[in-house]
Every structure is written in structure tokens, then in C-alpha cells.
Motif scaffolding. Sequence first.
Motif, PDB file in Angstrom:
ATOM      1  N   ASN A   1       2.346  16.180  20.574  1.00  0.00           N
ATOM      2  CA  ASN A   1       2.287  16.637  19.179  1.00  0.00           C
ATOM      3  C   ASN A   1       3.156  15.811  18.227  1.00  0.00           C
ATOM      4  O   ASN A   1       3.403  16.240  17.093  1.00  0.00           O
ATOM      5  CB  ASN A   1       2.674  18.113  19.075  1.00  0.00           C
ATOM      6  N   VAL A   2       3.593  14.639  18.639  1.00  0.00           N
ATOM      7  CA  VAL A   2       4.371  13.770  17.745  1.00  0.00           C
ATOM      8  C   VAL A   2       3.416  13.067  16.792  1.00  0.00           C
ATOM      9  O   VAL A   2       2.385  12.522  17.205  1.00  0.00           O
ATOM     10  CB  VAL A   2       5.178  12.736  18.550  1.00  0.00           C
ATOM     11  N   VAL A   3       3.767  13.061  15.525  1.00  0.00           N
ATOM     12  CA  VAL A   3       2.928  12.439  14.496  1.00  0.00           C
ATOM     13  C   VAL A   3       3.754  11.406  13.742  1.00  0.00           C
ATOM     14  O   VAL A   3       4.833  11.717  13.230  1.00  0.00           O
ATOM     15  CB  VAL A   3       2.383  13.500  13.512  1.00  0.00           C
ATOM     16  N   LEU A   4       3.266  10.174  13.679  1.00  0.00           N
ATOM     17  CA  LEU A   4       3.899   9.154  12.837  1.00  0.00           C
ATOM     18  C   LEU A   4       3.452   9.378  11.401  1.00  0.00           C
ATOM     19  O   LEU A   4       2.255   9.299  11.095  1.00  0.00           O
ATOM     20  CB  LEU A   4       3.497   7.746  13.290  1.00  0.00           C
ATOM     21  N   ASP A   5       4.408   9.638  10.515  1.00  0.00           N
ATOM     22  CA  ASP A   5       4.051   9.927   9.126  1.00  0.00           C
ATOM     23  C   ASP A   5       3.786   8.662   8.322  1.00  0.00           C
ATOM     24  O   ASP A   5       3.341   8.731   7.173  1.00  0.00           O
ATOM     25  CB  ASP A   5       5.156  10.751   8.459  1.00  0.00           C
ATOM     26  N   ARG A   6       4.084   7.499   8.904  1.00  0.00           N
ATOM     27  CA  ARG A   6       3.799   6.215   8.265  1.00  0.00           C
ATOM     28  C   ARG A   6       3.032   5.329   9.242  1.00  0.00           C
ATOM     29  O   ARG A   6       3.232   5.435  10.456  1.00  0.00           O
ATOM     30  CB  ARG A   6       5.092   5.499   7.875  1.00  0.00           C
ATOM     31  N   PRO A   7       2.175   4.451   8.743  1.00  0.00           N
ATOM     32  CA  PRO A   7       1.510   3.515   9.643  1.00  0.00           C
ATOM     33  C   PRO A   7       2.524   2.575  10.285  1.00  0.00           C
ATOM     34  O   PRO A   7       3.563   2.248   9.707  1.00  0.00           O
ATOM     35  CB  PRO A   7       0.559   2.744   8.721  1.00  0.00           C
ATOM     36  N   LEU A   8       2.218   2.140  11.481  1.00  0.00           N
ATOM     37  CA  LEU A   8       3.023   1.153  12.184  1.00  0.00           C
ATOM     38  C   LEU A   8       2.308  -0.191  12.087  1.00  0.00           C
ATOM     39  O   LEU A   8       1.148  -0.316  12.476  1.00  0.00           O
ATOM     40  CB  LEU A   8       3.203   1.543  13.653  1.00  0.00           C
ATOM     41  N   GLU A   9       3.002  -1.175  11.563  1.00  0.00           N
ATOM     42  CA  GLU A   9       2.438  -2.516  11.417  1.00  0.00           C
ATOM     43  C   GLU A   9       2.936  -3.400  12.557  1.00  0.00           C
ATOM     44  O   GLU A   9       4.128  -3.645  12.693  1.00  0.00           O
ATOM     45  CB  GLU A   9       2.838  -3.119  10.071  1.00  0.00           C
TER      46      GLU A   9
ATOM     47  N   LEU B   1     -14.527   3.266   8.173  1.00  0.00           N
ATOM     48  CA  LEU B   1     -13.151   3.576   8.566  1.00  0.00           C
ATOM     49  C   LEU B   1     -12.706   4.857   7.885  1.00  0.00           C
ATOM     50  O   LEU B   1     -12.757   4.972   6.656  1.00  0.00           O
ATOM     51  CB  LEU B   1     -12.218   2.421   8.189  1.00  0.00           C
ATOM     52  N   ARG B   2     -12.264   5.820   8.669  1.00  0.00           N
ATOM     53  CA  ARG B   2     -11.887   7.111   8.109  1.00  0.00           C
ATOM     54  C   ARG B   2     -10.572   7.045   7.337  1.00  0.00           C
ATOM     55  O   ARG B   2     -10.336   7.857   6.441  1.00  0.00           O
ATOM     56  CB  ARG B   2     -11.778   8.139   9.236  1.00  0.00           C
ATOM     57  N   ALA B   3      -9.698   6.110   7.680  1.00  0.00           N
ATOM     58  CA  ALA B   3      -8.413   5.968   6.988  1.00  0.00           C
ATOM     59  C   ALA B   3      -8.649   5.274   5.643  1.00  0.00           C
ATOM     60  O   ALA B   3      -8.580   4.046   5.530  1.00  0.00           O
ATOM     61  CB  ALA B   3      -7.423   5.189   7.847  1.00  0.00           C
ATOM     62  N   GLU B   4      -8.921   6.054   4.615  1.00  0.00           N
ATOM     63  CA  GLU B   4      -9.291   5.497   3.323  1.00  0.00           C
ATOM     64  C   GLU B   4      -8.192   4.616   2.731  1.00  0.00           C
ATOM     65  O   GLU B   4      -8.486   3.659   2.008  1.00  0.00           O
ATOM     66  CB  GLU B   4      -9.639   6.619   2.351  1.00  0.00           C
ATOM     67  N   ALA B   5      -6.933   4.917   3.036  1.00  0.00           N
ATOM     68  CA  ALA B   5      -5.832   4.164   2.443  1.00  0.00           C
ATOM     69  C   ALA B   5      -5.831   2.701   2.887  1.00  0.00           C
ATOM     70  O   ALA B   5      -5.258   1.841   2.196  1.00  0.00           O
ATOM     71  CB  ALA B   5      -4.495   4.808   2.812  1.00  0.00           C
ATOM     72  N   LEU B   6      -6.455   2.401   4.029  1.00  0.00           N
ATOM     73  CA  LEU B   6      -6.469   1.033   4.526  1.00  0.00           C
ATOM     74  C   LEU B   6      -7.708   0.253   4.093  1.00  0.00           C
ATOM     75  O   LEU B   6      -7.782  -0.968   4.295  1.00  0.00           O
ATOM     76  CB  LEU B   6      -6.378   1.036   6.055  1.00  0.00           C
ATOM     77  N   ARG B   7      -8.680   0.926   3.516  1.00  0.00           N
ATOM     78  CA  ARG B   7      -9.901   0.232   3.107  1.00  0.00           C
ATOM     79  C   ARG B   7      -9.645  -0.865   2.077  1.00  0.00           C
ATOM     80  O   ARG B   7     -10.226  -1.953   2.180  1.00  0.00           O
ATOM     81  CB  ARG B   7     -10.911   1.245   2.560  1.00  0.00           C
TER      82      ARG B   7
ATOM     83  N   LEU C   1       0.805  -1.215   0.000  1.00  0.00           N
ATOM     84  CA  LEU C   1       0.000   0.000   0.000  1.00  0.00           C
ATOM     85  C   LEU C   1       0.837   1.263   0.000  1.00  0.00           C
ATOM     86  O   LEU C   1       0.307   2.356  -0.227  1.00  0.00           O
ATOM     87  CB  LEU C   1      -0.927   0.016   1.231  1.00  0.00           C
ATOM     88  N   LEU C   2       2.143   1.139   0.270  1.00  0.00           N
ATOM     89  CA  LEU C   2       3.009   2.306   0.368  1.00  0.00           C
ATOM     90  C   LEU C   2       3.780   2.524  -0.933  1.00  0.00           C
ATOM     91  O   LEU C   2       3.974   1.590  -1.718  1.00  0.00           O
ATOM     92  CB  LEU C   2       4.000   2.121   1.520  1.00  0.00           C
ATOM     93  N   PRO C   3       4.239   3.755  -1.178  1.00  0.00           N
ATOM     94  CA  PRO C   3       5.091   4.001  -2.348  1.00  0.00           C
ATOM     95  C   PRO C   3       6.354   3.138  -2.290  1.00  0.00           C
ATOM     96  O   PRO C   3       6.807   2.760  -1.206  1.00  0.00           O
ATOM     97  CB  PRO C   3       5.428   5.492  -2.226  1.00  0.00           C
ATOM     98  N   GLU C   4       6.910   2.822  -3.440  1.00  0.00           N
ATOM     99  CA  GLU C   4       8.095   1.958  -3.503  1.00  0.00           C
ATOM    100  C   GLU C   4       9.255   2.533  -2.710  1.00  0.00           C
ATOM    101  O   GLU C   4      10.102   1.796  -2.202  1.00  0.00           O
ATOM    102  CB  GLU C   4       8.505   1.739  -4.957  1.00  0.00           C
ATOM    103  N   SER C   5       9.322   3.839  -2.613  1.00  0.00           N
ATOM    104  CA  SER C   5      10.420   4.494  -1.903  1.00  0.00           C
ATOM    105  C   SER C   5      10.234   4.475  -0.392  1.00  0.00           C
ATOM    106  O   SER C   5      11.118   4.915   0.348  1.00  0.00           O
ATOM    107  CB  SER C   5      10.568   5.939  -2.374  1.00  0.00           C
ATOM    108  N   GLN C   6       9.098   3.972   0.072  1.00  0.00           N
ATOM    109  CA  GLN C   6       8.793   4.030   1.494  1.00  0.00           C
ATOM    110  C   GLN C   6       8.507   2.636   2.030  1.00  0.00           C
ATOM    111  O   GLN C   6       7.744   1.883   1.440  1.00  0.00           O
ATOM    112  CB  GLN C   6       7.584   4.941   1.725  1.00  0.00           C
TER     113      GLN C   6
END
Length: 460
Positions: A174-182, A428-434, A89-94
Amino acid sequence: MAQEILSTDPYLARFNAAKAGLPGAGQSWLSELREQAAARFRDLGFPTQRHESWKYTPLKAMKGVSFAPAGGTGQSASLDRVPSLLAPLLPESQSPLRATLVGGAFRPDLSSLDGLPAGAEVEALGALLERDPGVLESWLGRIAAEGGDRGDQPLLALNTALFDDGLVIRLGRNVVLDRPLELTLLGPLGDEATQLHPRILIVLEEGAQATLLEHHFGYGDAPVFHNGVSEIALGANARLTHVKLQSAPASTFHFATTHVTQDRDSVYDSFTLNHGAALSRLETRVKLLGEGADCHLNGAYLLRDRQHGDITTAIDHRVPHCTSKEVVKGALDDRARGVFQGLIRVAPDAQKSDGRMLNKTLLLSDKAEIDTKPELEIFADDVQCAHGATAGEIDHHALFYLRSRGLPEARARSLMVEAFLTETVEELRAEALRPLLLERIRDWLGTRRDDTPGKGEQAV
């Protein structure tokens, strides 16, 4: 005490033998916490159907099975890679942030935590208890104690007495994870019956944000008694998206209890897909402790053969101006049995609360069963609350329509079930995980009956 169907003696004997060597044993606060939990488990025993909240989920299938401690079973097995659900689900660079537990033990060699932002910590629970246990005193065992009071929780007590590893996730202000944690929890790789009691602690301070994908699965046919507990504390304005997939092998007895506390204006957006294990119970208890807190407990259960799946929830509105929404749907085939128990409780001072709950189930076989019990307990007079439940078979008129357009019956039924469940995924509000959830649903509808990872998984 209610009559037991399972003996507590082996588990109490294990606690007495192992307590001196459990992580953090030298800390008086933790030793006291464990002793109190063991005493409570001894007094309560395993739950039976005489306990109201366990009325529909008997544990008789576990009787006669001797579950050995995980010990080195999972840790010593050879495993050089674990499939990832997030990687495609993530870009190839990530690459995704990953934390992996095998047989209940954290495996740094199968994890990837490089690139965490400053103020974010993800660490093995056992290691942190040995290195700096004092930082956990305010949280460990305290969130669960404040997570709800609906009946007794002997399995929570058992976990508190015996946990020896797990994971701690802490995000500073105020720390934000810019990527999901699996977070991957893989069952033991050995061939003997095993018990696991992993503990997960998640603390998001004010303004922190994270997305967590929690995946439970395993290999092999050895019986596993998984008894996990998660404690989650969300500070003011914190936001956690928590997606959980339970796809353990058919030989697993999977029990998981999640306790959540929410402070002012925090958001807990949760989705659970339960389609694994022979017997499962996923219990979530949330307390809304700060005004403006928002909770979403959505999910789906997909069960077939003789699977038994129980989703039990309790949302406690303690203060005014909080919202909660819960939509849980399921599809049951063959002789499967589903259970949904949901409670929304509104305290006397929690005016302007808005709580809504809905459970719908499709029965794909005349031998499938569903027990559903949505409840409202309202002690305030200025609220908006609603609940409902329906169960039934596929609409035969709609099925006939699809077949008249040339679709085979099996394909038409699958399309109708998929459309029915898709409405829940869209909550689910996180559309990328749907897409990930929809793919798992399609795998199930495609009669995938093996215990291997699904088509969307990628080994990294």
C-alpha cells in the motif's frame, strides 16, 4: 546452433575474468545464476535472422566493433548536472524524485531521493548486492525466467552474466509514491566503444502505486552497445505507470528487454517513445498471472535517415478475466526501417480474456520500410481478441486541403503526422505526462537532429 555473425568469445572471456569481482560473487545462488546464463549465451550465440523473432533485425552493423567494458569510463567523467524532463511539469515548490545512472553505474551525486515515503526503497543494485544480497534472491533473475517463453533470449543471458550495477525499486504494501520517479540512464562520456549491461529490478507489493519515467540518452559519437534488462513484479492491486523515452545518440546500438509479471487486479500502464540510436530493439514480455490484471503496452517510433527500430512484445494471458490493450504507431522517413512484432497468447484456462492489438505506420518516404507481424495464439473459446496492422503514406487529399488553406507543405505534413501520433499518446492514462511526449514528437517533426536534450528538459 545458427551461424553467428558476432563472436561470443570477447564477452565470455570478460565474464571469466570478471566473475570473481562482480557484485554478490560470494552468493552461491547468484554465482550459479550467472554461470547458467553464461553457458546459455555460449550455446545460443548472438541472434541472427535465422531466429524467427530476429528475422527483421540483423546485427551486422555491430560486426567488427570491439566494445570495451564500461569500467571507469562513465563513472570518472566530470558531470555536475543532468537534465530533467519532469522538473518543468511539477509545481515550483516540488522537485522530482531522481535516480541517475552514468555509463551503467549509479551516481548518487546526480540523484535526488529525499522524501521517499516509509516502505519505499530506491537503491543501487551493486550496493545492495554487496550489503544484503539475500533480499534479492526471490526476484533477481526469477521474473525474467517467468516473463515469457517466446524463443530464445541470448541478450538476456548476456546481461545476467555480466551486469554489475543498476537500480532496485521496492515499494511495500500500500505504499504510494506521491511524485513521479525519474530514472535517467546516460551513456558513457568517454571516447571509446563501450558495452553496458545495466539491470533494473522493480517490485511493487500489494496495493503499491508508482509512476516511473525512464529516459535513455547520451552525448558524443563513440559507439555504445547498450544491453539492458528490467524485471518488474506487480503484486495484487498494484499499479505502475511506466513511460520510457529512448533517445540515445546515433552511434548507439540499444537493446532493452523488459519482463513483467502481474498479480490479481494489478495494472501495468506503459508507453514507449523510440526515436534514438542507429539500431534499437525494445522487447517487452508480460505475464498476466492473477485474475483481473490489466496491461497496456502503447507507444510510438519515430525514425529517419538509416535508423532501424524494433518493438517486439508478448502478452501472455495465463488466467481468466484479464485484459490487455496495445496501440503502437510510427512515422518513418528517409531510409529508416521499423519493425513491430506483437503477440497475444491466451492459455486454455484463460476464459473471458480480452486482448486487443493495433499497429499503424506512416511512411513519409518511398524508401522507408516497415515490417509488422501482429499475432494471436488463442487456446480458449470464450474470449474477445483482435489484432490489426496498416501502413501507408500521408493522405494526399487531406494534405492538399491544408495547403489550399495557406499552410506550407512541410507544416501541413507535420500537423498530419502529429495528429496521427497524438491518438497513441492519448492512450496513456497519466494525463500529466502526455505534454512531455507530445513535445518530443514535435521536436522530431521540427527536424531536430542533434543528440542534446530536448526543449522541455531542465537541468537540476
